[in-house]
Design an enzyme around this catalytic site. Structure first.
Site, PDB file in Angstrom:
ATOM      1  N   CYS A   2      61.519  32.835  73.704  1.00  0.00           N
ATOM      2  CA  CYS A   2      60.543  31.900  73.157  1.00  0.00           C
ATOM      3  C   CYS A   2      61.229  30.644  72.622  1.00  0.00           C
ATOM      4  CB  CYS A   2      59.698  32.513  72.056  1.00  0.00           C
ATOM      5  SG  CYS A   2      58.881  34.055  72.508  1.00  0.00           S
ATOM      6  N   ARG A  27      63.421  29.170  77.739  1.00  0.00           N
ATOM      7  CA  ARG A  27      63.416  30.252  76.747  1.00  0.00           C
ATOM      8  C   ARG A  27      62.162  31.107  76.846  1.00  0.00           C
ATOM      9  NH1 ARG A  27      67.073  29.241  72.135  1.00  0.00           N
ATOM     10  NH2 ARG A  27      65.837  30.774  71.036  1.00  0.00           N
ATOM     11  N   TRP A  75      57.693  33.958  75.516  1.00  0.00           N
ATOM     12  CA  TRP A  75      58.105  35.089  76.347  1.00  0.00           C
ATOM     13  C   TRP A  75      57.497  36.323  75.705  1.00  0.00           C
ATOM     14  CZ3 TRP A  75      60.878  39.658  75.875  1.00  0.00           C
ATOM     15  CH2 TRP A  75      61.309  40.244  77.080  1.00  0.00           C
ATOM     16  N   ASN A 101      59.099  33.068  66.721  1.00  0.00           N
ATOM     17  CA  ASN A 101      60.053  33.750  67.590  1.00  0.00           C
ATOM     18  C   ASN A 101      60.522  35.003  66.876  1.00  0.00           C
ATOM     19  OD1 ASN A 101      59.901  31.597  69.337  1.00  0.00           O
ATOM     20  ND2 ASN A 101      61.955  30.823  68.921  1.00  0.00           N
ATOM     21  N   GLY A 102      60.735  36.084  67.626  1.00  0.00           N
ATOM     22  CA  GLY A 102      61.238  37.310  67.020  1.00  0.00           C
ATOM     23  C   GLY A 102      60.247  38.440  67.173  1.00  0.00           C
ATOM     24  N   GLU A 495      77.741  42.463  88.899  1.00  0.00           N
ATOM     25  CA  GLU A 495      77.170  41.140  88.660  1.00  0.00           C
ATOM     26  C   GLU A 495      76.422  40.629  89.885  1.00  0.00           C
ATOM     27  OE1 GLU A 495      76.329  37.396  86.849  1.00  0.00           O
ATOM     28  OE2 GLU A 495      76.628  39.453  86.161  1.00  0.00           O
ATOM     29  N   LYS A 499      72.450  39.584  89.900  1.00  0.00           N
ATOM     30  CA  LYS A 499      71.944  38.271  90.320  1.00  0.00           C
ATOM     31  C   LYS A 499      70.793  38.435  91.311  1.00  0.00           C
ATOM     32  CE  LYS A 499      73.755  35.817  87.694  1.00  0.00           C
ATOM     33  NZ  LYS A 499      73.727  36.974  86.904  1.00  0.00           N
ATOM     34  N   GLU A 502      67.652  39.799  89.528  1.00  0.00           N
ATOM     35  CA  GLU A 502      67.046  38.849  88.591  1.00  0.00           C
ATOM     36  C   GLU A 502      66.154  37.834  89.288  1.00  0.00           C
ATOM     37  OE1 GLU A 502      69.938  38.044  84.833  1.00  0.00           O
ATOM     38  OE2 GLU A 502      70.731  37.446  86.776  1.00  0.00           O
ATOM     39  N   HIS A 518      79.499  59.882  96.553  1.00  0.00           N
ATOM     40  CA  HIS A 518      79.120  60.865  95.544  1.00  0.00           C
ATOM     41  C   HIS A 518      77.640  60.758  95.190  1.00  0.00           C
ATOM     42  CE1 HIS A 518      83.224  62.170  94.983  1.00  0.00           C
ATOM     43  NE2 HIS A 518      83.596  60.895  94.907  1.00  0.00           N
ATOM     44  N   LYS A 617      65.969  33.058  79.091  1.00  0.00           N
ATOM     45  CA  LYS A 617      67.399  32.773  79.055  1.00  0.00           C
ATOM     46  C   LYS A 617      68.093  33.407  77.859  1.00  0.00           C
ATOM     47  CE  LYS A 617      71.161  30.827  80.444  1.00  0.00           C
ATOM     48  NZ  LYS A 617      71.805  31.345  81.664  1.00  0.00           N
TER      49      LYS A 617
END
Length: 622
Positions: A2, A27, A75, A101-102, A495, A499, A502, A518, A617
């Site tokens: 946010c 955000r 968000w 926010n929070g 990573e 990517k 996401e 395995h 983000k």
């Protein structure tokens, strides 16, 4: 998560608020809204589901005026992303509005209490509780709808009392219908900055909206409440009472947020990596002593020489960089490293010896879990350092010392240049601790030579862009991928999978290549590509054997290999060549084609590359 903006001054508030929300959209972009206080003492509210562009359309249709206002881009944490749950939220009979926010952890019990007192809730959010709780405390202090100057101190006491009942985190901005000459800003665990102007103040949850408006800013500390008028700012702390605001110069790097000629921020930031890596190394190499040097560790050479264990913690991409650091430091410096998810470390009590050092890694410097883990380790008396990208961030302020990436702002949600910059810093730290221990001066000089070639090697790696696009065109319709590597390139495989997940919403898994047999190899078929990292090294032949195991079961194979590698070309169905570098730098160079592959697949699938669904983000909530 946010974004918050606020304004009080001599201009129309919506001008700054809307521009600021656009800069903060990375955000959170589920919904957004703005509220202003008119000269007649009315709250004017406009909000909308979706991107800031939708809010802008509504403001064009129904303009609002006022020289005081707050705004928010959301968000979603509690409640679906819709108009009803969008911020700002109004409290009581419309006497105040808040943006938040929070996360308020005790919102359910507070909601029940407020409902019993006659308050009606119109949203599913935890944030609406704050608005009604403040209104309830205003009534407790018998502050009416037509307050006098005598009520001013009671107003502050009432708001402070309401905030003291909240459990959890908040960055909060508040405007009042009946106090049309001020706004309030409060913080506990979620960042807020107040820009200082000439008879005006600017509020934001990070510095980017402030740039171009002011060169000075005040960063709120936890449990501080600011009362802001056009003429002054008064700051109080929950435990210490009145405190003098600390005005600092604003970090101007946040101004560089234009996409330029690139279609997406992510692509721009991929191509900025050579520059970012040079910035990460600038001034940090000591040729005479054949080592790295850092100005902000705030520990003596003797204290660092006595370190016998390093714990590295982070989340998401920063956790993957931490794993790369584990391989780098243990290989080059021979110091044991323990990598922990920050979200787990904050609640664990792992045994650590007195000679343990923590590094907390975060791009934003505001990641809630990483901050909590750092605080827990500090509470136990261990030295805790930070590696982050944002000057003046909460983690930068609370750590005992640290290292800035200097990568410049990263707007794309999927981290690219922050990852390679973090890996570069960790390589420098490996050199530094190696030279503190038993690494020879000749070995140090050799490593410095390899580091200094790294930006040019990354430039060369970017030339694989067209090849990555060609492979993306062949694979964009696949529904599942594997990413496989060994040793230094196992974290890079993780990573690469992240990517792709996401930004393209394709299921992807990263594994050590030898672990395929395995269990995961059961999933291999003609529609499940495997991306192998096969740079030269002592496990090269082992990875070649793993490739053959996948090919024997009909799985398409993409190979990332050193340039001119004929064996890799023979084994691969699709090949991407990259420059050859030493093993401890391979994760940085290997990440480039993985980033480009994920980017082009996402574009081909019509995904919003910079703003992928359900993500934001900066993760400032648990």
């Amino acid at each position: 998560m946010c974004g918050i903006v606020g304004y009080i001054g001599k201009d129309e508030a919506t001008r700054y608020l809307l521009r600021g929300l656009k800069r903060l959209e990375y955000r959170g972009y589920d919904s957004s809204g703005i509220v202003t206080v008119t000269d007649a003492g009315q709250l004017s509210l406009v909000k909308s589901t979706g991107r800031i562009a939708e809010l802008e359309k509504r403001l064009d249709e129904s303009p609002i005026v006022g020289q005081i206002g707050i705004g928010h881009t959301r968000w979603a944490t509690h409640g679906a992303p819709n108009d009803r749950n969008s911020h700002p939220h109004v409290g009581g009979n419309g006497r105040l509005a808040i943006v938040h926010n929070g996360v308020i952890e005790n919102h359910e019990s507070l909601r029940k209490q407020l409902e019993q007192r006659g308050y009606c809730f119109t949203t599913e959010t935890d944030s609406e509780v704050i608005a009604h709780q403040i209104d309830f405390h205003l009534q407790r202090f018998e502050i009416g709808d037509d307050p006098s100057a005598d009520d001013y101190a009671s107003l502050i006491e009432a708001v402070d009392g309401a905030l003291s009942t909240l459990e959890g985190t908040f960055g909060l901005a508040i405007v009042f219908r009946d106090w049309s000459d001020m706004l309030m800003v409060a913080r506990r665990g979620s960042p807020l900055i107040i820009g200082v102007g000439e008879k005006e103040y600017f509020v934001a949850s990070d510095s980017s909206p402030l740039v171009g408006h002011t060169s000075e800013a005040i960063t709120l500390a936890d449990n501080e409440l600011a009362v802001v008028t056009r003429d002054q700012l008064r700051l109080t702390h929950r435990d210490h009472g009145h405190v003098a605001p600390l005005v600092e110069s604003l970090d101007q790097q946040a101004i560089d947020i234009d996409r330029g000629d690139y279609e997406h921020y992510m692509l721009k930031e991929i191509y900025e990596q050579p520059k970012a890596i040079r910035a990460a190394m600038a001034g940090r190499i000591d040729h005479d002593a054949a080592t790295a040097k850092f100005g902000g560790l705030n520990l003596s050479t003797r204290e660092l020489r006595d370190i016998r264990q390093i714990v590295i913690t982070g989340c998401g991409t920063s956790w993957h960089a931490s794993l790369v650091g584990e391989y780098q430091i243990e290989t080059l410096a021979r110091v044991p490293v323990d990598v922990q998810y920050a979200s787990e470390l904050r609640y664990r009590n792992p045994p650590m010896s007195d000679d343990t050092l923590l590094f907390a890694i975060t791009q934003s410097g505001e990641t809630a879990d990483t901050l909590a883990a750092l605080r827990e380790v500090k509470r136990k008396g261990y030295p805790a350092l930070a590696i982050n990208n944002v000057v003046g961030s909460t983690i930068a302020r609370e750590a005992d010392g640290g290292i800035y990436l200097h990568a410049g702002p990263e707007i794309g949600v999927a981290s690219t240049k922050a990852f390679t910059s973090q890996c570069t810093i960790l390589a420098l730290l490996s050199l530094y601790f190696g030279r503190l221990n038993d690494m020879s001066i000749e070995a140090g000089r050799r490593i410095i030579g390899q580091l200094e070639q790294l930006p040019d090697k990354v430039e060369e790696a970017l030339q694989c862009n067209d090849r990555a696009r060609e492979i993306a065109e062949r694979l964009a319709d696949c529904s599942s991928f594997f990413f496989l590597g060994r040793q230094f390139n196992f974290p890079t495989a993780l990573e690469g999978a992240l990517k792709l997940k996401e930004i393209s919403y394709i299921h992807a898994e990263g594994y050590p290549a030898a672990e395929m047999k395995h269990g995961p190899i059961a999933l291999i078929d003609e529609q499940t590509p495997s991306v192998f990292l096969l740079p030269p090294g002592h496990v090269y032949n082992k990875v070649l054997a793993n490739i053959e195991e996948v090919k024997a079961r009909g799985g398409p194979v993409v190979v990332i290999a050193g340039e001119g590698d004929e064996q890799a070309a023979s084994a691969a169905d699709m090949l991407i060549e990259i420059p050859r570098v030493e093993d401890f730098l391979q994760p940085i160079v290997c990440a480039i084609p993985l980033q480009l592959l994920a980017y082009h697949i996402a574009v081909l699938r019509g995904c919003d590359v910079d703003k992928p669904r359900n993500l934001a983000k900066s993760v400032t909530v648990e």
